[in-house]
Scaffold this active site. Structure first.
Site, PDB file in Angstrom:
ATOM      1  N   ASP A 147      43.403 -56.871   1.314  1.00  0.00           N
ATOM      2  CA  ASP A 147      42.248 -57.096   2.210  1.00  0.00           C
ATOM      3  C   ASP A 147      41.766 -55.745   2.748  1.00  0.00           C
ATOM      4  O   ASP A 147      42.292 -55.244   3.741  1.00  0.00           O
ATOM      5  CB  ASP A 147      42.650 -58.019   3.374  1.00  0.00           C
ATOM      6  CG  ASP A 147      41.451 -58.422   4.195  1.00  0.00           C
ATOM      7  OD1 ASP A 147      40.873 -59.487   3.942  1.00  0.00           O
ATOM      8  OD2 ASP A 147      41.051 -57.632   5.079  1.00  0.00           O
ATOM      9  N   GLU A 153      39.595 -52.804   4.498  1.00  0.00           N
ATOM     10  CA  GLU A 153      38.638 -52.567   5.585  1.00  0.00           C
ATOM     11  C   GLU A 153      37.823 -51.348   5.173  1.00  0.00           C
ATOM     12  O   GLU A 153      38.352 -50.449   4.477  1.00  0.00           O
ATOM     13  CB  GLU A 153      39.353 -52.317   6.925  1.00  0.00           C
ATOM     14  CG  GLU A 153      40.181 -53.490   7.411  1.00  0.00           C
ATOM     15  CD  GLU A 153      39.444 -54.815   7.526  1.00  0.00           C
ATOM     16  OE1 GLU A 153      38.261 -54.811   7.908  1.00  0.00           O
ATOM     17  OE2 GLU A 153      40.049 -55.855   7.196  1.00  0.00           O
ATOM     18  N   ASP A 211      36.070 -57.905  -1.689  1.00  0.00           N
ATOM     19  CA  ASP A 211      37.056 -56.812  -1.697  1.00  0.00           C
ATOM     20  C   ASP A 211      37.032 -56.045  -3.009  1.00  0.00           C
ATOM     21  O   ASP A 211      37.068 -54.812  -3.023  1.00  0.00           O
ATOM     22  CB  ASP A 211      38.472 -57.371  -1.433  1.00  0.00           C
ATOM     23  CG  ASP A 211      38.614 -57.798   0.010  1.00  0.00           C
ATOM     24  OD1 ASP A 211      39.026 -56.991   0.840  1.00  0.00           O
ATOM     25  OD2 ASP A 211      38.255 -58.959   0.306  1.00  0.00           O
ATOM     26  N   HIS A 263      40.524 -58.578  11.393  1.00  0.00           N
ATOM     27  CA  HIS A 263      39.889 -57.364  10.837  1.00  0.00           C
ATOM     28  C   HIS A 263      40.829 -56.163  10.800  1.00  0.00           C
ATOM     29  O   HIS A 263      40.388 -55.065  10.473  1.00  0.00           O
ATOM     30  CB  HIS A 263      38.571 -57.013  11.540  1.00  0.00           C
ATOM     31  CG  HIS A 263      37.588 -58.143  11.536  1.00  0.00           C
ATOM     32  ND1 HIS A 263      36.999 -58.602  10.373  1.00  0.00           N
ATOM     33  CD2 HIS A 263      37.125 -58.922  12.545  1.00  0.00           C
ATOM     34  CE1 HIS A 263      36.210 -59.621  10.684  1.00  0.00           C
ATOM     35  NE2 HIS A 263      36.277 -59.831  11.989  1.00  0.00           N
ATOM     36  N   ASP A 321      45.041 -59.394   8.350  1.00  0.00           N
ATOM     37  CA  ASP A 321      44.237 -60.332   7.551  1.00  0.00           C
ATOM     38  C   ASP A 321      45.036 -60.743   6.299  1.00  0.00           C
ATOM     39  O   ASP A 321      45.136 -61.928   5.971  1.00  0.00           O
ATOM     40  CB  ASP A 321      42.907 -59.693   7.105  1.00  0.00           C
ATOM     41  CG  ASP A 321      41.879 -59.613   8.240  1.00  0.00           C
ATOM     42  OD1 ASP A 321      42.104 -60.197   9.307  1.00  0.00           O
ATOM     43  OD2 ASP A 321      40.833 -58.946   8.033  1.00  0.00           O
TER      44      ASP A 321
HETATM   45  P1  AMP Z   1      37.113 -58.284   6.958  1.00  0.00           P
HETATM   46  O1  AMP Z   1      38.065 -58.366   5.818  1.00  0.00           O
HETATM   47  O2  AMP Z   1      36.467 -59.548   7.356  1.00  0.00           O
HETATM   48  O3  AMP Z   1      37.849 -57.645   8.094  1.00  0.00           O
HETATM   49  O4  AMP Z   1      35.924 -57.331   6.547  1.00  0.00           O
HETATM   50  C1  AMP Z   1      36.061 -56.245   5.684  1.00  0.00           C
HETATM   51  C2  AMP Z   1      35.020 -55.219   5.998  1.00  0.00           C
HETATM   52  O5  AMP Z   1      33.725 -55.829   5.960  1.00  0.00           O
HETATM   53  C3  AMP Z   1      35.106 -54.572   7.384  1.00  0.00           C
HETATM   54  O6  AMP Z   1      36.020 -53.502   7.420  1.00  0.00           O
HETATM   55  C4  AMP Z   1      33.681 -54.099   7.551  1.00  0.00           C
HETATM   56  O7  AMP Z   1      33.420 -52.932   6.816  1.00  0.00           O
HETATM   57  C5  AMP Z   1      32.874 -55.232   6.931  1.00  0.00           C
HETATM   58  N1  AMP Z   1      32.546 -56.233   7.955  1.00  0.00           N
HETATM   59  C6  AMP Z   1      33.220 -57.349   8.262  1.00  0.00           C
HETATM   60  N2  AMP Z   1      32.642 -58.032   9.248  1.00  0.00           N
HETATM   61  C7  AMP Z   1      31.538 -57.320   9.594  1.00  0.00           C
HETATM   62  C8  AMP Z   1      30.496 -57.499  10.553  1.00  0.00           C
HETATM   63  N3  AMP Z   1      30.469 -58.555  11.362  1.00  0.00           N
HETATM   64  N4  AMP Z   1      29.520 -56.568  10.606  1.00  0.00           N
HETATM   65  C9  AMP Z   1      29.515 -55.505   9.790  1.00  0.00           C
HETATM   66  N5  AMP Z   1      30.464 -55.269   8.855  1.00  0.00           N
HETATM   67  C10 AMP Z   1      31.473 -56.161   8.765  1.00  0.00           C
HETATM   68 MG    MG Z   2      39.932 -57.725   6.703  1.00  0.00          MG
END
Ligand code: AMP
Ligand code: MG
Length: 265
Positions: A56, A58, A156, A213, A218
């Site tokens: 996952d 970031e 991803d 996040h 995650d």
């Molecule tokens: P996640 O796995 O949901 O934590 O998201 C992976 C990546 O997507 C994050 O590190 C951000 O770069 C991008 N991301 C996730 N949610 C958002 C959001 N609400 N606004 C902007 N970028 C986001």
């Molecule tokens: Mg994540």
């Protein structure tokens, strides 16, 4: 066992209760035999891989990301699940230093919990990728043991890993060419909508553990969902693949040539 006792057991197991005593006994016996076989052959009956590696990423971001925003991977986490033992065996985690946008936006720091200091002291993505591949090799994944990469959604691999390899001018890695999108498997198996991570957990009466996040948290929560699905008898197979175009291959080749020139100079 009396006929009444057999019927009551069949009812409990939600099996058909019609037929002679002999048939009812056979039905119950078959059920237990099948259950025993299923437990013994968990991998083949349920179509599971012996190992899963949940990833996952970031990435750098702004509050509103333009469609062509060049996301760079800043956290590379992975969780290794052993299907037969039904537990998490190990994890990998490394931060990466972004180069196109070296300063994280306040929004990104707030969202991911990753600090400027953590990324500034981190290695560049190609080195982190090499360390991750060494971690896979240490566990004999892809050599002695079969495994599949698992992510929550298609982004991803399709967006972050693909985009990062272009930015870093390196070949797209083998492990990311086919993978399991757990969101799809989950909605097909439990016959529900495609939920986000939090809602998938809620659907199976679990709550998120850790910090949303944070890539590693995650991934750990995705592993909890995967283990529950294994227990519930789901088949967990590849359901996503990336199609690299000939242009991608050419870009990779050009990048490889440039790297060779750099080596010569
Ligand atoms: P996640 O796995 O949901 O934590 O998201 C992976 C990546 O997507 C994050 O590190 C951000 O770069 C991008 N991301 C996730 N949610 C958002 C959001 N609400 N606004 C902007 N970028 C986001
Ligand atoms: Mg994540």
């Amino acid at each position: 066992m009396s006929k009444a006792a057999v019927i009551s057991k069949l009812r409990e197991l939600k099996l058909n209760t019609e037929g002679s005593t002999e048939i009812l006994r056979k039905r119950l016996k078959n059920h237990y035999r099948k259950q025993k076989l299923t437990n013994a052959n968990l991998l083949t009956v349920s179509k599971l891989f012996p190992y899963y590696v949940i990833v996952d990423f970031e990435a750098t971001c702004e509050e509103v990301n333009a469609p062509n925003y060049p996301h760079e991977i800043i956290e590379f986490p992975a969780v290794l699940v052993d299907t037969e033992k039904q537990k998490v065996l190990d994890h990998f985690q490394a931060y990466c230093r972004p180069v196109l946008n070296p300063t994280l936006s306040d929004f990104c720091v707030e969202l991911t919990g990753i600090t400027q200091d953590q990324v500034e002291s981190a290695s560049l993505f190609p080195e982190v990728l090499a360390n991750f591949e060494a971690w896979l090799a240490k566990h004999k994944l892809g050599t002695k043991h079969k495994y599949a990469v698992v992510t929550d959604g298609p982004w991803d691999m399709g967006r972050f890993l693909y985009g990062q390899c272009k930015i870093s001018e390196i070949s797209y890695p083998q492990f990311g060419k086919k993978w399991v999108n757990i969101r799809k498997v989950f909605s097909n198996f439990y016959r529900c909508k495609r939920f986000c991570l939090k809602l998938m957990l809620e659907h199976i009466e679990m709550i998120f553990e850790g910090r949303p996040h944070c890539g590693l948290d995650d991934a750990r929560n995705i592993a909890r969902i995967l283990l529950r699905m294994v227990k519930d008898g789901a088949s967990i197979q590849y359901n996503e693949r990336i199609h690299l175009t000939s242009r991608d291959a050419k870009n990779i080749q050009n990048a490889a040539n440039r790297i060779c020139h750099n080596c010569d100079s």
